[in-house]
Design a protein around this motif. Sequence first.
Motif, PDB file in Angstrom:
ATOM      1  N   ARG A  39      68.720  40.908 -59.356  1.00 19.74           N
ATOM      2  CA  ARG A  39      68.188  42.231 -58.581  1.00 19.74           C
ATOM      3  C   ARG A  39      66.946  42.434 -58.588  1.00 19.74           C
ATOM      4  NH1 ARG A  39      72.638  45.430 -57.067  1.00 19.74           N
ATOM      5  NH2 ARG A  39      74.446  44.016 -56.539  1.00 19.74           N
ATOM      6  N   VAL A  40      65.941  41.664 -58.558  1.00 17.90           N
ATOM      7  CA  VAL A  40      64.749  41.910 -58.727  1.00 17.90           C
ATOM      8  C   VAL A  40      64.090  41.179 -57.520  1.00 17.90           C
ATOM      9  CG1 VAL A  40      62.333  42.068 -59.742  1.00 17.90           C
ATOM     10  CG2 VAL A  40      64.372  42.397 -61.107  1.00 17.90           C
ATOM     11  N   ASP A  41      63.222  41.775 -56.565  1.00 17.91           N
ATOM     12  CA  ASP A  41      62.475  40.990 -55.553  1.00 17.91           C
ATOM     13  C   ASP A  41      61.018  40.816 -55.939  1.00 17.91           C
ATOM     14  OD1 ASP A  41      61.013  40.380 -53.093  1.00 17.91           O
ATOM     15  OD2 ASP A  41      62.155  41.443 -51.879  1.00 17.91           O
ATOM     16  N   TYR A  42      60.739  39.444 -55.960  1.00 22.95           N
ATOM     17  CA  TYR A  42      59.457  39.160 -56.700  1.00 22.95           C
ATOM     18  C   TYR A  42      58.350  39.105 -55.564  1.00 22.95           C
ATOM     19  CZ  TYR A  42      62.325  37.575 -60.465  1.00 22.95           C
ATOM     20  OH  TYR A  42      63.093  37.667 -61.529  1.00 22.95           O
ATOM     21  N   HIS A  43      58.670  39.536 -54.463  1.00 18.61           N
ATOM     22  CA  HIS A  43      57.739  39.653 -53.147  1.00 18.61           C
ATOM     23  C   HIS A  43      56.499  40.497 -53.624  1.00 18.61           C
ATOM     24  CE1 HIS A  43      57.017  40.884 -49.137  1.00 18.61           C
ATOM     25  NE2 HIS A  43      55.960  40.139 -49.343  1.00 18.61           N
ATOM     26  N   GLY A  44      55.338  39.798 -54.041  1.00 22.86           N
ATOM     27  CA  GLY A  44      54.218  40.539 -54.527  1.00 22.86           C
ATOM     28  C   GLY A  44      54.180  41.442 -55.865  1.00 22.86           C
ATOM     29  N   ILE A  45      55.254  40.971 -56.533  1.00 18.36           N
ATOM     30  CA  ILE A  45      55.401  41.837 -57.889  1.00 18.36           C
ATOM     31  C   ILE A  45      54.250  41.567 -58.959  1.00 18.36           C
ATOM     32  CG2 ILE A  45      56.666  39.945 -59.224  1.00 18.36           C
ATOM     33  CD1 ILE A  45      58.519  42.643 -59.792  1.00 18.36           C
TER      34      ILE A  45
ATOM     35  N   ASN B   5      62.130  49.449 -61.418  1.00 21.20           N
ATOM     36  CA  ASN B   5      61.931  49.585 -62.924  1.00 21.20           C
ATOM     37  C   ASN B   5      61.316  48.380 -63.471  1.00 21.20           C
ATOM     38  OD1 ASN B   5      63.900  51.796 -64.372  1.00 21.20           O
ATOM     39  ND2 ASN B   5      65.011  51.256 -62.470  1.00 21.20           N
ATOM     40  N   THR B   6      61.261  47.250 -62.774  1.00 20.46           N
ATOM     41  CA  THR B   6      60.451  46.206 -63.148  1.00 20.46           C
ATOM     42  C   THR B   6      59.028  46.028 -63.154  1.00 20.46           C
ATOM     43  OG1 THR B   6      62.594  44.917 -62.819  1.00 20.46           O
ATOM     44  CG2 THR B   6      60.625  43.604 -63.225  1.00 20.46           C
ATOM     45  N   MET B   7      58.715  46.563 -61.704  1.00 11.31           N
ATOM     46  CA  MET B   7      57.322  46.382 -61.399  1.00 11.31           C
ATOM     47  C   MET B   7      56.514  47.396 -62.125  1.00 11.31           C
ATOM     48  SD  MET B   7      57.829  47.892 -57.362  1.00 11.31           S
ATOM     49  CE  MET B   7      56.533  48.898 -56.869  1.00 11.31           C
ATOM     50  N   HIS B   8      57.274  48.544 -62.289  1.00 11.34           N
ATOM     51  CA  HIS B   8      56.188  49.672 -62.971  1.00 11.34           C
ATOM     52  C   HIS B   8      56.108  49.567 -64.402  1.00 11.34           C
ATOM     53  CE1 HIS B   8      55.157  51.500 -59.151  1.00 11.34           C
ATOM     54  NE2 HIS B   8      56.406  51.655 -58.960  1.00 11.34           N
ATOM     55  N   ALA B   9      57.063  48.951 -65.324  1.00 11.28           N
ATOM     56  CA  ALA B   9      57.343  48.726 -66.497  1.00 11.28           C
ATOM     57  C   ALA B   9      56.094  48.570 -67.296  1.00 11.28           C
ATOM     58  CB  ALA B   9      58.373  47.841 -66.900  1.00 11.28           C
ATOM     59  N   ILE B  10      55.441  47.400 -67.066  1.00 13.18           N
ATOM     60  CA  ILE B  10      54.116  47.125 -67.584  1.00 13.18           C
ATOM     61  C   ILE B  10      52.849  48.226 -67.465  1.00 13.18           C
ATOM     62  CG2 ILE B  10      52.294  45.294 -67.984  1.00 13.18           C
ATOM     63  CD1 ILE B  10      54.517  43.393 -67.570  1.00 13.18           C
ATOM     64  N   PRO B  11      52.536  48.664 -66.314  1.00 15.82           N
ATOM     65  CA  PRO B  11      51.823  49.401 -65.998  1.00 15.82           C
ATOM     66  C   PRO B  11      51.909  50.825 -66.835  1.00 15.82           C
ATOM     67  CG  PRO B  11      52.270  48.661 -63.908  1.00 15.82           C
ATOM     68  CD  PRO B  11      52.978  48.144 -64.925  1.00 15.82           C
TER      69      PRO B  11
ATOM     70  N   GLN C  67      50.425  38.307 -50.132  1.00 14.94           N
ATOM     71  CA  GLN C  67      51.500  39.125 -50.827  1.00 14.94           C
ATOM     72  C   GLN C  67      50.896  39.745 -52.083  1.00 14.94           C
ATOM     73  OE1 GLN C  67      54.632  36.277 -51.290  1.00 14.94           O
ATOM     74  NE2 GLN C  67      55.510  36.399 -49.537  1.00 14.94           N
ATOM     75  N   PHE C  68      49.992  38.948 -52.815  1.00 10.51           N
ATOM     76  CA  PHE C  68      49.475  39.460 -54.116  1.00 10.51           C
ATOM     77  C   PHE C  68      48.416  40.723 -53.716  1.00 10.51           C
ATOM     78  CE2 PHE C  68      46.493  39.485 -57.267  1.00 10.51           C
ATOM     79  CZ  PHE C  68      47.062  39.182 -58.447  1.00 10.51           C
ATOM     80  N   SER C  69      47.643  40.390 -52.692  1.00 13.61           N
ATOM     81  CA  SER C  69      46.691  41.596 -52.305  1.00 13.61           C
ATOM     82  C   SER C  69      47.515  43.034 -51.831  1.00 13.61           C
ATOM     83  CB  SER C  69      45.894  41.323 -51.168  1.00 13.61           C
ATOM     84  OG  SER C  69      44.899  39.802 -51.535  1.00 13.61           O
ATOM     85  N   VAL C  70      48.636  42.651 -51.077  1.00 12.26           N
ATOM     86  CA  VAL C  70      49.128  43.999 -50.555  1.00 12.26           C
ATOM     87  C   VAL C  70      49.674  44.640 -51.888  1.00 12.26           C
ATOM     88  CG1 VAL C  70      51.295  44.708 -49.444  1.00 12.26           C
ATOM     89  CG2 VAL C  70      49.788  43.015 -48.534  1.00 12.26           C
ATOM     90  N   GLY C  71      50.495  43.695 -52.900  1.00 12.15           N
ATOM     91  CA  GLY C  71      51.144  44.262 -54.090  1.00 12.15           C
ATOM     92  C   GLY C  71      50.019  44.938 -54.836  1.00 12.15           C
TER      93      GLY C  71
ATOM     94  N   ARG D 227      59.709  33.487 -65.497  1.00 11.97           N
ATOM     95  CA  ARG D 227      61.140  32.665 -65.525  1.00 11.97           C
ATOM     96  C   ARG D 227      61.849  33.099 -64.241  1.00 11.97           C
ATOM     97  NH1 ARG D 227      62.877  32.677 -71.882  1.00 11.97           N
ATOM     98  NH2 ARG D 227      61.109  31.376 -72.613  1.00 11.97           N
ATOM     99  N   GLY D 228      61.997  34.271 -64.095  1.00 14.79           N
ATOM    100  CA  GLY D 228      62.822  34.528 -62.776  1.00 14.79           C
ATOM    101  C   GLY D 228      62.400  34.309 -61.573  1.00 14.79           C
ATOM    102  N   ALA D 229      61.023  34.345 -61.456  1.00 16.60           N
ATOM    103  CA  ALA D 229      60.273  33.912 -60.164  1.00 16.60           C
ATOM    104  C   ALA D 229      60.428  32.632 -60.076  1.00 16.60           C
ATOM    105  CB  ALA D 229      58.882  34.323 -60.126  1.00 16.60           C
ATOM    106  N   ARG D 230      60.423  31.833 -61.132  1.00 14.78           N
ATOM    107  CA  ARG D 230      60.564  30.191 -61.159  1.00 14.78           C
ATOM    108  C   ARG D 230      62.177  29.971 -60.720  1.00 14.78           C
ATOM    109  NH1 ARG D 230      57.279  27.990 -66.246  1.00 14.78           N
ATOM    110  NH2 ARG D 230      55.108  28.304 -65.470  1.00 14.78           N
ATOM    111  N   LYS D 231      62.877  30.762 -61.055  1.00 11.97           N
ATOM    112  CA  LYS D 231      64.281  30.376 -60.790  1.00 11.97           C
ATOM    113  C   LYS D 231      64.592  30.677 -59.347  1.00 11.97           C
ATOM    114  CE  LYS D 231      68.924  32.195 -62.035  1.00 11.97           C
ATOM    115  NZ  LYS D 231      69.642  32.998 -62.666  1.00 11.97           N
TER     116      LYS D 231
END
Length: 293
Positions: free
Chosen positions: A234-240, A81-87, A35-39, A22-26
Amino acid sequence: MVIAIVTILTLSSVGLFVLLVRGARKQHYRPTLRQFSVGLLIGAVTDFLDTLGIGSFVTSTAIFQATHYLKDERQLPGTLNTMHAIPTAFEALFFVTAIRVESWTLISLVVAAAIGAVLGSEVMTKLNQQRIQRLMAVALVITAFLMAAKLVGWVSLLGMGNQATSLRGWPLAIGIIGNFILGLLMAAGVGLYAPCMVMVYFLGLTPIAAFPIMMLSCALLMPSSAVNFIRHDRVDYHGIFGIILGGIVGVIVAATLVKSLSMTAISWLIVLVSLWTAQSLWQAAIRSKRAVR
């Protein structure tokens, strides 16, 4: 209790993923294959090392700083905090099911960390870029010191002879307060692993008990703090999304294939990298202040 923990981790991870979409769509974010590959690569490396106890915040911050991955460093704590939460939720599943810690001790410390992270994330969303840069620089120096202390054996000395798997009375109270403070600091980008390990050893718990406490604390406090970071943009969705997938792969590989791998040389390298990154962030804060003038 294991079933309850698995359920909570699953629900929190799914809920966070929905919020991220939802945040990425917003933000009208459209990921590219590059971006996905680097991420994917960043997530695999940082969470691989995280599963081995090195931590992911230092390595992620160093990569971001060296490559100018983030356009706005006010988003650094929220993105970490966001990118590492699920792993990290996957990490917690491995350690909670494999290592036994008394239920009341584990729940008390974990909930305290999650509450601290929620409050800390609210504060972090109100700080400007210069303050966040300086705060992250200090956090990296502290983390580097604790990592070095662990590598030379100072931290292990605290845990020698410890046999307890539960806390009661004043040690439990200290543990709750301590993990609450570590949750606050985690929202600011200070890794929880090393200081939590020191605290657990000091309170008399067996060294192996540190792992489920550390992992589960992070697995629950990260989604808790992420809600505020996403809400305040306050989240950068770049490759997240690539980072998340790569992180899950890194966790599985580290937890199943290389449990006995010696990471001493890499750990010392990361200590040096964290100090370099801290200096770089501090200098960036000074340049930002001069630019404002």
